[in-house]
Motif scaffolding. Structure first.
Motif, short mmCIF file in Angstrom:
data_model
loop_
_atom_site.label_atom_id
_atom_site.label_comp_id
_atom_site.label_asym_id
_atom_site.label_seq_id
_atom_site.Cartn_x
_atom_site.Cartn_y
_atom_site.Cartn_z
N GLN A 70 8.17 -6.72 3.54
CA GLN A 70 8.87 -5.58 2.99
C GLN A 70 7.86 -4.59 2.43
N SER A 94 6.92 -0.98 0.69
CA SER A 94 7.50 -0.02 -0.25
C SER A 94 6.39 0.84 -0.85
N LEU A 116 0.95 1.73 -1.70
CA LEU A 116 1.95 1.00 -0.93
C LEU A 116 1.84 -0.49 -1.25
N THR A 137 7.68 2.25 5.49
CA THR A 137 7.96 3.13 4.37
C THR A 137 7.37 4.50 4.70
N GLN A 138 8.14 5.53 4.44
CA GLN A 138 7.72 6.88 4.82
C GLN A 138 6.75 7.46 3.80
#
Length: 123
Positions: free
Chosen positions: A5, A7, A20, A117-118
């Motif tokens: 994951q 983020s 990140l 994640t952008q």
């Protein structure tokens, strides 16, 4: 179930910073190298940085050297990518991936992938 994951992405101005995080579960984290990849619109996915499992040796693409720092906390099953001096060219979706033991020189063959994640860097 294997999960990675990512983020920490967001919108930041040029020369700004982001950190990140990639939290892993479902596999023996200590045995895996973890890498960050990115993919910008209309471009191929590219490897950004990688950290090996046992010796924590790190690797960076040339454009990331001196600006990005990868690290890992095996107790938290987490890898971080500290990104400083961000440029509009760093805009992309960033993904983390896992490969057993070593960071492959070819940046290919990773076993597990997470959702991205952008990261958007404005000029």
């Amino acid at each position: 179930e294997v999960q990675l994951q990512a983020s920490g992405g967001g919108l930041v101005q040029a020369d700004g910073s982001l950190r990140l995080s990639c939290v892993a579960s479902g596999f023996t984290f200590d045995d895996y190298a973890i890498a960050w990849f990115r993919q910008a619109p209309g471009k191929e996915r590219e490897g950004v940085s990688c950290i090996a499992s046992s010796d924590h040796k790190t690797y960076y693409r040339n454009s990331a050297k001196g600006r990005f720092t990868i690290s890992r906390d095996d107790a938290k099953n987490t890898v971080y990518l500290q990104m400083n001096s961000l440029k509009p060219g760093d805009t992309a979706v960033y993904y983390c991936a896992a490969e057993r033991w070593l960071c492959p020189s070819s940046w290919s063959g990773f076993d597990f992938w997470g959702r991205g994640t952008q990261v958007t860097v404005s000029s």
